[in-house]
Design an enzyme around this catalytic site. Structure first.
Site, PDB file in Angstrom:
ATOM      1  N   GLU A  18       3.057 -16.744 103.725  1.00 24.51           N
ATOM      2  CA  GLU A  18       3.078 -17.017 102.282  1.00 24.51           C
ATOM      3  C   GLU A  18       1.853 -16.480 101.555  1.00 24.51           C
ATOM      4  O   GLU A  18       1.303 -17.130 100.670  1.00 24.51           O
ATOM      5  CB  GLU A  18       3.213 -18.529 102.023  1.00 24.51           C
ATOM      6  CG  GLU A  18       4.477 -19.152 102.587  1.00 24.51           C
ATOM      7  CD  GLU A  18       5.756 -18.576 101.987  1.00 24.51           C
ATOM      8  OE1 GLU A  18       5.751 -18.256 100.785  1.00 24.51           O
ATOM      9  OE2 GLU A  18       6.735 -18.424 102.733  1.00 24.51           O
ATOM     10  N   ILE A  19       1.429 -15.266 101.937  1.00 23.64           N
ATOM     11  CA  ILE A  19       0.295 -14.651 101.230  1.00 23.64           C
ATOM     12  C   ILE A  19       0.697 -13.310 100.594  1.00 23.64           C
ATOM     13  O   ILE A  19      -0.155 -12.593 100.098  1.00 23.64           O
ATOM     14  CB  ILE A  19      -0.948 -14.477 102.129  1.00 23.64           C
ATOM     15  CG1 ILE A  19      -0.609 -13.824 103.460  1.00 23.64           C
ATOM     16  CG2 ILE A  19      -1.603 -15.828 102.381  1.00 23.64           C
ATOM     17  CD1 ILE A  19      -0.471 -12.350 103.401  1.00 23.64           C
ATOM     18  N   THR A  22       5.583  -9.539 101.960  1.00 21.94           N
ATOM     19  CA  THR A  22       6.799  -8.877 101.469  1.00 21.94           C
ATOM     20  C   THR A  22       6.552  -8.240 100.108  1.00 21.94           C
ATOM     21  O   THR A  22       7.012  -7.113  99.846  1.00 21.94           O
ATOM     22  CB  THR A  22       7.951  -9.892 101.369  1.00 21.94           C
ATOM     23  OG1 THR A  22       8.201 -10.445 102.665  1.00 21.94           O
ATOM     24  CG2 THR A  22       9.217  -9.225 100.857  1.00 21.94           C
ATOM     25  N   PHE A  23       5.829  -8.920  99.253  1.00 11.99           N
ATOM     26  CA  PHE A  23       5.507  -8.391  97.929  1.00 11.99           C
ATOM     27  C   PHE A  23       4.699  -7.103  98.046  1.00 11.99           C
ATOM     28  O   PHE A  23       5.024  -6.091  97.402  1.00 11.99           O
ATOM     29  CB  PHE A  23       4.728  -9.454  97.153  1.00 11.99           C
ATOM     30  CG  PHE A  23       4.291  -9.015  95.780  1.00 11.99           C
ATOM     31  CD1 PHE A  23       5.166  -8.372  94.909  1.00 11.99           C
ATOM     32  CD2 PHE A  23       2.994  -9.256  95.349  1.00 11.99           C
ATOM     33  CE1 PHE A  23       4.755  -7.969  93.650  1.00 11.99           C
ATOM     34  CE2 PHE A  23       2.572  -8.868  94.091  1.00 11.99           C
ATOM     35  CZ  PHE A  23       3.456  -8.213  93.232  1.00 11.99           C
ATOM     36  N   LYS A  43      12.338  -5.264 108.582  1.00 11.63           N
ATOM     37  CA  LYS A  43      11.837  -6.622 108.782  1.00 11.63           C
ATOM     38  C   LYS A  43      12.465  -7.058 110.094  1.00 11.63           C
ATOM     39  O   LYS A  43      13.516  -7.697 110.127  1.00 11.63           O
ATOM     40  CB  LYS A  43      12.266  -7.525 107.620  1.00 11.63           C
ATOM     41  CG  LYS A  43      11.865  -8.987 107.757  1.00 11.63           C
ATOM     42  CD  LYS A  43      10.437  -9.229 107.379  1.00 11.63           C
ATOM     43  CE  LYS A  43      10.127 -10.734 107.393  1.00 11.63           C
ATOM     44  NZ  LYS A  43       8.723 -11.021 107.075  1.00 11.63           N
ATOM     45  N   ASN A 181      -4.627  -9.513  97.754  1.00 13.50           N
ATOM     46  CA  ASN A 181      -3.533 -10.016  96.922  1.00 13.50           C
ATOM     47  C   ASN A 181      -3.946 -11.350  96.307  1.00 13.50           C
ATOM     48  O   ASN A 181      -4.172 -12.338  97.004  1.00 13.50           O
ATOM     49  CB  ASN A 181      -2.268 -10.200  97.767  1.00 13.50           C
ATOM     50  CG  ASN A 181      -1.073 -10.588  96.916  1.00 13.50           C
ATOM     51  OD1 ASN A 181      -0.987 -10.221  95.748  1.00 13.50           O
ATOM     52  ND2 ASN A 181      -0.139 -11.326  97.503  1.00 13.50           N
TER      53      ASN A 181
END
Length: 242
Positions: A18-19, A22-23, A43, A181
């Site tokens: 959750e960092i 993917t973004f 993936k 990020n």
């Protein structure tokens, strides 16, 4: 292939779950497409699938497809798609699935025949268990890929970044660069944290900062791509391929 004889590829990992892996992977894909490359995403292992129109989907995998200019068959893009949104080895045990890294490597080999560049996104952090004896670091080693590290900028990120970089180097892999990020818009002293990580990773691993992605709401990979030094990353990947 549109611009080079041999396809390029990289492995994207993160300092935690959750960092924004993917973004940032989606932003990299958008950047490669802007450079005229046929870009595809993998993936290999995804946990947390849902059914849509009779087919299993995963949000991360769908986001990667949306940023790609070459769509791989789902079974090649994500050889292991698990329903349970849990750590991969836990979800696999619940669904009686055994991960085969050799199968993932074979899917990656075929993906390289279909695109100029393939972005492979890992799952969770760099050492998430896959089996009793293997983790995602073993997958990166088997794929023999340079690694891009996504650092989620929040409290504790300096130690997480340095520990992950150390683990990457310990496996004999090249740290091709890292991306800061801004996941926590309220983080104090973000620039100072970025400067500290930048100095350590440059000095110890010759790994450049590829860009700082601002906190975006909603997420916009095309805007994030503009913050990344895509050309520098491509130069590093081409050098590593020689």
């Amino acid at each position: 292939m549109s611009t080079q004889d041999a396809a390029l590829s990289l492995f994207v990992t993160g300092t935690d779950t959750e960092i924004g892996k993917t973004f940032v992977s989606s932003a990299l894909l958008r950047g490669f497409v802007r450079e005229g490359l046929q870009a595809a995403a993998m993936k290999p292992i995804a946990a947390g699938a849902f059914e849509l129109n009779g087919e299993l989907h995963n949000e991360d995998a769908d986001q990667l497809d949306a940023a790609s200019s070459v769509l791989l068959p789902p079974a090649m893009r994500t050889p292991y798609l698990l329903k349970e949104p849990a750590a991969p080895h836990i979800a696999a045990a619940l669904e009686n699935v055994t991960f085969d890294i050799d199968h993932i490597v074979a899917c990656h080999r075929e993906a390289l025949n279909r695109a100029d560049i393939v972005v492979v996104e890992g799952v969770g952090g760099f050492r998430v268990p896959l089996t009793a004896t293997q983790d995602t670091a073993d997958l990166a080693v088997a794929l023999k890929l340079p690694v891009v590290l996504v650092v989620g900028m929040r409290l504790g990120c300096i130690s997480h970044a340095l520990l992950t970089a150390e683990a990457i180097a310990a496996r004999g892999l090249t740290l091709a660069g890292w991306v800061a990020n801004r996941v926590d818009p309220d983080m104090t002293f973000p620039d100072e944290n970025i400067a500290s990580i930048r100095a350590h990773l440059a000095r110890e691993y010759d790994a450049p900062l590829l860009g700082v992605v601002p906190h975006l709401n909603p997420l916009a990979p095309e805007l994030a791509a503009a913050q990344l030094d895509i050309n520098r990353l491509l130069q590093t990947l081409r050098h590593a391929q020689r």
